[in-house]
Design a protein around this motif. Structure first.
Motif, mmCIF file in Angstrom:
data_model
loop_
_atom_site.group_PDB
_atom_site.id
_atom_site.type_symbol
_atom_site.label_atom_id
_atom_site.label_comp_id
_atom_site.label_asym_id
_atom_site.label_seq_id
_atom_site.Cartn_x
_atom_site.Cartn_y
_atom_site.Cartn_z
ATOM 1 N N THR A 191 42.795 -27.114 20.954
ATOM 2 C CA THR A 191 41.644 -27.785 20.794
ATOM 3 C C THR A 191 40.805 -27.215 21.995
ATOM 4 O OG1 THR A 191 42.326 -29.442 19.470
ATOM 5 C CG2 THR A 191 40.171 -29.622 20.518
ATOM 6 N N ASN A 223 40.198 -23.621 22.093
ATOM 7 C CA ASN A 223 39.119 -23.294 21.042
ATOM 8 C C ASN A 223 37.525 -23.544 21.531
ATOM 9 O OD1 ASN A 223 40.688 -22.037 18.934
ATOM 10 N ND2 ASN A 223 41.062 -24.085 17.814
ATOM 11 N N HIS A 255 41.331 -24.124 11.396
ATOM 12 C CA HIS A 255 41.551 -25.576 11.750
ATOM 13 C C HIS A 255 40.541 -26.453 12.205
ATOM 14 C CE1 HIS A 255 43.766 -28.447 14.509
ATOM 15 N NE2 HIS A 255 44.857 -28.275 13.806
ATOM 16 N N SER A 260 39.913 -28.292 14.507
ATOM 17 C CA SER A 260 39.435 -28.418 15.862
ATOM 18 C C SER A 260 38.477 -27.200 16.193
ATOM 19 C CB SER A 260 40.532 -27.971 16.750
ATOM 20 O OG SER A 260 41.207 -26.758 16.726
ATOM 21 N N GLY A 276 47.669 -17.942 11.677
ATOM 22 C CA GLY A 276 48.627 -19.039 11.443
ATOM 23 C C GLY A 276 47.604 -20.211 10.929
ATOM 24 N N ASP A 325 42.157 -17.902 16.517
ATOM 25 C CA ASP A 325 42.999 -19.365 16.875
ATOM 26 C C ASP A 325 44.099 -18.948 16.406
ATOM 27 O OD1 ASP A 325 44.273 -21.971 16.852
ATOM 28 O OD2 ASP A 325 42.698 -22.870 15.423
ATOM 29 N N HIS A 342 52.553 -26.174 23.850
ATOM 30 C CA HIS A 342 53.260 -27.314 23.572
ATOM 31 C C HIS A 342 53.659 -27.182 22.051
ATOM 32 C CE1 HIS A 342 49.165 -29.118 23.331
ATOM 33 N NE2 HIS A 342 49.200 -28.987 22.188
ATOM 34 N N LYS A 343 53.563 -26.117 21.270
ATOM 35 C CA LYS A 343 53.983 -26.136 19.741
ATOM 36 C C LYS A 343 55.228 -25.000 19.967
ATOM 37 C CE LYS A 343 49.884 -27.376 17.604
ATOM 38 N NZ LYS A 343 48.630 -26.787 16.885
HETATM 39 C C1 LIG Z 1 47.602 -27.430 16.571
HETATM 40 C C2 LIG Z 1 46.382 -26.498 16.278
HETATM 41 C C3 LIG Z 1 45.247 -26.721 16.802
HETATM 42 C C4 LIG Z 1 45.120 -27.795 17.743
HETATM 43 O O1 LIG Z 1 45.728 -27.593 18.666
HETATM 44 P P1 LIG Z 1 45.905 -28.809 19.798
HETATM 45 O O2 LIG Z 1 47.012 -28.598 20.625
HETATM 46 O O3 LIG Z 1 46.292 -30.227 18.957
HETATM 47 O O4 LIG Z 1 44.624 -29.193 20.640
HETATM 48 C C5 LIG Z 1 44.325 -25.826 16.563
HETATM 49 N N1 LIG Z 1 44.450 -24.715 15.647
HETATM 50 C C6 LIG Z 1 45.659 -24.535 15.092
HETATM 51 C C7 LIG Z 1 45.907 -23.460 14.158
HETATM 52 C C8 LIG Z 1 46.772 -25.522 15.428
HETATM 53 O O5 LIG Z 1 47.737 -25.254 14.654
#
Ligand SMILES: *Cc1c(COP(=O)(O)O)cnc(C)c1O
Length: 510
Positions: A151, A154, A205, A207, A260, A292, A332-333
């Protein structure tokens, strides 16, 4: 006695973990049994200090038992939470112990900012982004930083985009560029004869809308340019016609590519020639391209892989993204470092400064002007910052390209196993609709979207899955109806074990 040294503190933590082990795979359920609705301790701030032993008791009885296993279990398929690799966890503990503030670049006092740049450059390597454009700290224009998450990245992407498109429109209108960071959005838009900045995208997304609001464009500035009949594919002809009409419409555009999509894991772009064409249009009309790729960008790890053909649908979706102006990814993903860690890259480091310059604070000056490393103060949202780079650096060092490739392939293999299993299942429906099992499998990345065919079962499906305690999925809405979403993002994934447990749970509910 209260612990004083780091070792005594670590012993204390060890003691807490012994008496209150965190929920973990195979030993317990993913969700705690019951969570007190309103914690009884919520308002009682102690007047004086509590002996540490007492406050630790409170932690172990009131808090820790009620946390979920989000990143401890490979079968927590909610959101896209990632896990934490052992190497990342070790470095994260050290990050707290050393407590560096990576706000100011002080190269003769701490190596922290240099490690941050090294970690970002290792990621650029892992993600197969061309060094001449993206490498940071070199003579080129590559820039970037660690943020709190996708976020925030972005927000930076749309912030730099806003800076670029308006200052470029001002230059085209008046012959003189003007910085939004310096003069403000209203003054520059007026000089540029622009009434609105629109963010063109396909299924962005949520965000992206938040970022658009934060940088002054507004949530309603998001405009879909999806091809007719597709939910995600970019309509390049539509992009071109909007771009050609931009001046007449007194509109400036930012393009946000969904690399994605969060419900399906699919990609908005589809090939290098396609992104080249988009790039040409955007160059001609002063449009900024932001990607993104919070989790999707990691498909680029597979670009040079010997079995790349198996993953062609995925690599096609991320090839060409190196032509963008800015890129978001999440640490963190799929990188499996702890919360919070976002990644931001740009090919225009001077625009980061135009957007994020921290005013003029003499006490924060790093004293070096010739450094190739930009002061974090002037290129990101925060000033004081956690040393998020250390877990990234150590995890990349420990596992390398090979380790991360193996991790990602296990995640994709499990997702594809589920896609095939659901496709074959007469009680479940795999989403979005595809014409063959092969097609469904070949476009599966790490997310599997599905619903129960029986509407009554479907309405309760996500809740029932959670109640099983063995796996966790997120609910979403697809085509106006509830759907369930499996997102695989943990380093511990075991295709056989997790595959069987998950299929057993799903079988038992229909
Ligand atoms: C998870 C995600 C976000 C937001 O990410 P945060 O780490 O929660 O701020 C934005 N864009 C995509 C495509 C996401 O999968």
């Amino acid at each position: 006695m209260d612990p004083k040294s780091i070792n005594e503190i670590l012993d204390t933590v060890r003691g807490i973990l012994k008496s209150t082990p965190p929920v973990a795979r195979d030993t317990s359920t993913i969700l705690p049994k019951s969570i007190p609705a309103l914690p009884r301790w919520s308002t009682d701030l102690p007047e004086g200090p509590l002996p540490l032993q007492r406050s630790i008791e409170r932690l172990t009885t009131d808090v820790l038992p009620y946390l979920n296993a989000s990143s401890l279990s490979a079968r927590y398929y909610g959101f896209v939470t990632g896990g934490v690799t052992p190497a990342a966890l070790i470095a994260d503990i050290l990050t707290s112990i050393y407590d560096q503030n990576v706000g100011v670049h002080l190269p003769s006092e701490t190596i922290a900012t240099i490690v941050e740049v090294a970690a970002l450059n290792m990621l650029i390597d892992l993600l197969n982004l061309p060094k001449q454009d993206w490498e940071i700290g070199a003579a080129g224009n590559g820039g970037g930083t660690f943020t709190t998450g996708a976020t925030a990245s972005n927000v930076l992407g749309l912030g730099l985009g806003r800076e670029y498109v308006l200052s470029e429109a001002a230059r085209r209108a008046t012959g003189k560029a003007m910085s939004v960071g310096e003069h403000g959005i209203l003054a520059v838009a007026q000089a540029a004869q622009v009434d609105q900045v629109k963010v063109l995208s396909t299924l962005p997304h949520s965000s992206i809308a938040k970022a658009a609001a934060l940088v002054g464009l507004g949530r309603s500035s998001i405009v879909s340019i999806a091809k007719e009949g597709s939910f995600l594919a970019i309509d390049v002809e539509l992009l071109q016609s909007l771009a050609e009409d931009a001046e007449a419409q007194r509109t400036a555009y930012i393009l946000a590519i969904s690399a994605g999509e969060v419900n399906t894991g699919h990609f908005a772009s589809s090939s290098i020639p396609m992104v080249r064409k988009v790039r040409d249009i955007c160059n001609k009309h002063g449009i900024w391209i932001h990607v993104d790729g919070a989790f999707g960008l990691f498909a680029r790890i597979l670009m040079g892989h010997p079995q790349a053909r198996e993953y062609a649908e995925l690599t096609d979706g991320v090839q060409g993204l190196e032509l963008a102006d800015s890129i978001t990814a999440d640490g963190h993903k799929l990188l499996n470092v702890p919360y919070d860690c976002g990644i931001f890259f740009t090919r225009h480091k001077h625009l980061s400064v135009d957007t994020c310059m921290n005013g003029n604070a003499a006490y924060l000056s790093s004293g070096t002007t010739a450094s190739l490393i930009q002061s974090p103060l002037n290129i990101g949202i925060e000033n004081s910052r956690r040393f998020r780079a250390l877990p990234v650096y150590h995890s990349l060092l420990a596992y390398g390209r090979g380790g991360y490739t193996d991790m990602l392939i296990r995640q994709i293999t499990l997702a594809r196993r589920f896609a095939g299993w659901i496709w074959e299942h007469d009680k479940y429906e795999l989403l979005p609709t595809s014409t063959s099992k092969e097609e469904a499998i070949s476009r599966t990345f790490v997310i599997v979207l599905f619903r129960a065919r029986d509407e009554q079962v479907n309405v309760q499906l996500v809740q029932k899955i959670k109640e099983s305690g063995k796996i966790y999925v997120s609910g979403t809405v697809w085509d106006g109806k509830p759907a369930a979403r499996i997102a695989i993002s943990n380093w511990q994934v075991d295709v056989e074990v997790d595959g069987l447990v998950t299929e057993q749970v799903l079988d038992s509910l229909v």
